[in-house]
Design a protein around this motif. Structure first.
Motif, PDB file in Angstrom:
ATOM      1  N   MET A 156      31.553  53.978  86.921  1.00 29.10           N
ATOM      2  CA  MET A 156      31.879  53.513  85.583  1.00 29.10           C
ATOM      3  C   MET A 156      30.789  53.951  84.610  1.00 29.10           C
ATOM      4  N   THR A 157      31.200  54.463  83.467  1.00 27.62           N
ATOM      5  CA  THR A 157      30.225  54.917  82.478  1.00 27.62           C
ATOM      6  C   THR A 157      29.533  53.718  81.833  1.00 27.62           C
ATOM      7  N   ASN A 158      28.366  53.970  81.263  1.00 32.71           N
ATOM      8  CA  ASN A 158      27.642  52.903  80.571  1.00 32.71           C
ATOM      9  C   ASN A 158      28.447  52.363  79.397  1.00 32.71           C
ATOM     10  N   GLU A 159      29.198  53.270  78.737  1.00 34.72           N
ATOM     11  CA  GLU A 159      30.026  52.839  77.608  1.00 34.72           C
ATOM     12  C   GLU A 159      31.113  51.871  78.058  1.00 34.72           C
ATOM     13  N   ALA A 160      31.779  52.191  79.183  1.00 30.04           N
ATOM     14  CA  ALA A 160      32.841  51.326  79.696  1.00 30.04           C
ATOM     15  C   ALA A 160      32.269  49.980  80.134  1.00 30.04           C
ATOM     16  N   LEU A 161      31.101  50.015  80.762  1.00 28.08           N
ATOM     17  CA  LEU A 161      30.468  48.780  81.218  1.00 28.08           C
ATOM     18  C   LEU A 161      30.085  47.908  80.026  1.00 28.08           C
ATOM     19  N   THR A 162      29.594  48.532  78.973  1.00 27.59           N
ATOM     20  CA  THR A 162      29.234  47.787  77.766  1.00 27.59           C
ATOM     21  C   THR A 162      30.464  47.151  77.135  1.00 27.59           C
ATOM     22  N   ARG A 163      31.581  47.897  77.106  1.00 29.29           N
ATOM     23  CA  ARG A 163      32.835  47.352  76.558  1.00 29.29           C
ATOM     24  C   ARG A 163      33.300  46.142  77.357  1.00 29.29           C
ATOM     25  N   LEU A 164      33.182  46.236  78.678  1.00 31.77           N
ATOM     26  CA  LEU A 164      33.594  45.121  79.534  1.00 31.77           C
ATOM     27  C   LEU A 164      32.738  43.888  79.281  1.00 31.77           C
ATOM     28  N   LYS A 165      31.444  44.089  79.212  1.00 35.76           N
ATOM     29  CA  LYS A 165      30.542  42.958  79.003  1.00 35.76           C
ATOM     30  C   LYS A 165      30.757  42.332  77.629  1.00 35.76           C
ATOM     31  N   THR A 166      31.054  43.164  76.642  1.00 33.38           N
ATOM     32  CA  THR A 166      31.359  42.658  75.306  1.00 33.38           C
ATOM     33  C   THR A 166      32.646  41.837  75.341  1.00 33.38           C
ATOM     34  N   ALA A 167      33.641  42.332  76.088  1.00 33.24           N
ATOM     35  CA  ALA A 167      34.914  41.609  76.219  1.00 33.24           C
ATOM     36  C   ALA A 167      34.712  40.266  76.902  1.00 33.24           C
ATOM     37  N   LEU A 168      33.867  40.243  77.930  1.00 36.34           N
ATOM     38  CA  LEU A 168      33.608  38.991  78.643  1.00 36.34           C
ATOM     39  C   LEU A 168      32.921  37.971  77.743  1.00 36.34           C
ATOM     40  N   ALA A 169      32.092  38.457  76.836  1.00 35.08           N
ATOM     41  CA  ALA A 169      31.338  37.565  75.954  1.00 35.08           C
ATOM     42  C   ALA A 169      32.127  37.129  74.727  1.00 35.08           C
ATOM     43  N   ALA A 170      33.291  37.729  74.521  1.00 31.43           N
ATOM     44  CA  ALA A 170      34.083  37.411  73.326  1.00 31.43           C
ATOM     45  C   ALA A 170      34.574  35.964  73.375  1.00 31.43           C
ATOM     46  N   PRO A 171      34.679  35.323  72.217  1.00 38.39           N
ATOM     47  CA  PRO A 171      35.178  33.943  72.198  1.00 38.39           C
ATOM     48  C   PRO A 171      36.648  33.882  72.592  1.00 38.39           C
ATOM     49  N   GLY A 172      37.043  32.748  73.076  1.00 35.91           N
ATOM     50  CA  GLY A 172      38.448  32.582  73.486  1.00 35.91           C
ATOM     51  C   GLY A 172      38.560  31.471  74.500  1.00 35.91           C
ATOM     52  N   GLY A 173      39.642  30.719  74.422  1.00 34.91           N
ATOM     53  CA  GLY A 173      39.803  29.572  75.296  1.00 34.91           C
ATOM     54  C   GLY A 173      40.616  29.872  76.530  1.00 34.91           C
ATOM     55  N   ALA A 174      40.868  28.812  77.275  1.00 30.90           N
ATOM     56  CA  ALA A 174      41.642  28.905  78.506  1.00 30.90           C
ATOM     57  C   ALA A 174      43.090  29.245  78.203  1.00 30.90           C
ATOM     58  N   SER A 175      43.769  29.776  79.218  1.00 28.72           N
ATOM     59  CA  SER A 175      45.200  30.069  79.100  1.00 28.72           C
ATOM     60  C   SER A 175      45.962  29.212  80.104  1.00 28.72           C
ATOM     61  N   SER A 176      47.276  29.279  80.046  1.00 26.69           N
ATOM     62  CA  SER A 176      48.086  28.522  80.997  1.00 26.69           C
ATOM     63  C   SER A 176      49.469  29.134  81.118  1.00 26.69           C
ATOM     64  N   ASP A 177      50.187  28.697  82.139  1.00 30.53           N
ATOM     65  CA  ASP A 177      51.569  29.129  82.323  1.00 30.53           C
ATOM     66  C   ASP A 177      52.481  28.554  81.244  1.00 30.53           C
ATOM     67  N   PHE A 178      51.925  27.665  80.404  1.00 31.80           N
ATOM     68  CA  PHE A 178      52.734  27.008  79.374  1.00 31.80           C
ATOM     69  C   PHE A 178      52.530  27.629  77.993  1.00 31.80           C
ATOM     70  N   ASP A 179      51.684  28.661  77.894  1.00 31.55           N
ATOM     71  CA  ASP A 179      51.348  29.248  76.596  1.00 31.55           C
ATOM     72  C   ASP A 179      52.572  29.639  75.787  1.00 31.55           C
ATOM     73  N   LEU A 180      53.542  30.223  76.434  1.00 27.10           N
ATOM     74  CA  LEU A 180      54.732  30.716  75.738  1.00 27.10           C
ATOM     75  C   LEU A 180      55.874  29.703  75.766  1.00 27.10           C
ATOM     76  N   ASN A 181      55.558  28.492  76.232  1.00 27.61           N
ATOM     77  CA  ASN A 181      56.581  27.452  76.376  1.00 27.61           C
ATOM     78  C   ASN A 181      56.053  26.137  75.791  1.00 27.61           C
ATOM     79  N   PRO A 182      55.916  26.078  74.480  1.00 23.43           N
ATOM     80  CA  PRO A 182      55.282  24.910  73.855  1.00 23.43           C
ATOM     81  C   PRO A 182      56.035  23.607  74.046  1.00 23.43           C
ATOM     82  N   ASN A 183      57.307  23.665  74.388  1.00 28.20           N
ATOM     83  CA  ASN A 183      58.078  22.434  74.574  1.00 28.20           C
ATOM     84  C   ASN A 183      57.929  21.839  75.974  1.00 28.20           C
ATOM     85  N   TYR A 184      57.300  22.597  76.885  1.00 30.51           N
ATOM     86  CA  TYR A 184      57.136  22.096  78.247  1.00 30.51           C
ATOM     87  C   TYR A 184      55.963  21.130  78.311  1.00 30.51           C
TER      88      TYR A 184
END
Length: 199
Positions: free
Chosen positions: A1-29
């Motif tokens: 893996m190139t250093n650029e790709a590794l940096t992109r991955l680490k940046t993605a991991l550090a990005a803000p964002g919450g948990a997901s669930s199987d209910f994300d697309l089903n708000p009435n469940y």
């Protein structure tokens, strides 16, 4: 893996964002009251192949009681003897596909994903350094295959589909690849990573 790709991955991991669930697309469940969530972990294993960076996925055995024949990351529920959820993911990957834990550089974790089967799944992102020849555990894994990283981290590849489940129409992400129908929790975790990679 190139250093650029590794940096992109680490940046993605550090990005803000919450948990997901199987209910994300089903708000009435609404999940049943009083249910007990169990901890689990999966390994989102990345490996360099001749065609480029790939993700290791499995096709579950058709003989399994739960989710037979579905596409999944190697992983499973946390055992009492596991030091942490990273240890869970690495242990399960060794048991299911013969991956030596010493060959994996753990890059970090993605936000947890809650499933309809009452698991809180922690995805562990890891880079497989050494050459890897899968050894599927025949009682659990029918096939191990490699999916291009660029395919499963491109939001445009994802489709929202639906089916009847417990008397209701349930919507979910899919990201088909060749003969493999990647959907459900696996596709939702990959969609979360795709969103982070493209932001």
């Amino acid at each position: 893996m190139t250093n650029e790709a590794l940096t992109r991955l680490k940046t993605a991991l550090a990005a803000p964002g919450g948990a997901s669930s199987d209910f994300d697309l089903n708000p009435n469940y609404r999940p049943p009251e009083g249910r007990k969530l169990r901890h689990a972990a999966v390994l989102v294993g990345l490996i360099e192949k001749p065609a480029g960076l790939s993700v290791v996925l499995t096709k579950r055995s058709s003989r399994l009681k739960h989710h037979p024949g579905q596409i999944a990351f190697p992983g499973g529920k946390q055992d009492e003897g596991d030091a942490d959820l990273t240890a869970t993911a690495l242990r399960e990957a060794e048991e299911e596909i013969g991956l030596n834990p010493a060959s994996v550089d753990v890059l970090g974790t993605l936000p947890t994903h809650e499933t309809v089967t009452s698991f809180t799944v922690t995805p562990i992102l890891g880079l497989i350094r050494d050459e890897f020849h899968p050894l599927p555990e025949e009682n659990e894994v029918e096939e191990v295959f490699f999916t291009p990283f660029d395919h499963v981290t491109n939001p445009e590849r994802f489709i929202v589909q639906s089916r009847r489940w417990m008397g209701q129409q349930r919507h979910y992400y899919t990201v088909p690849f060749g003969p493999y129908y990647i959907w459900g929790a696996t596709a939702r975790i990959l969609r979360g990573l795709a969103d982070r990679m493209s932001s």
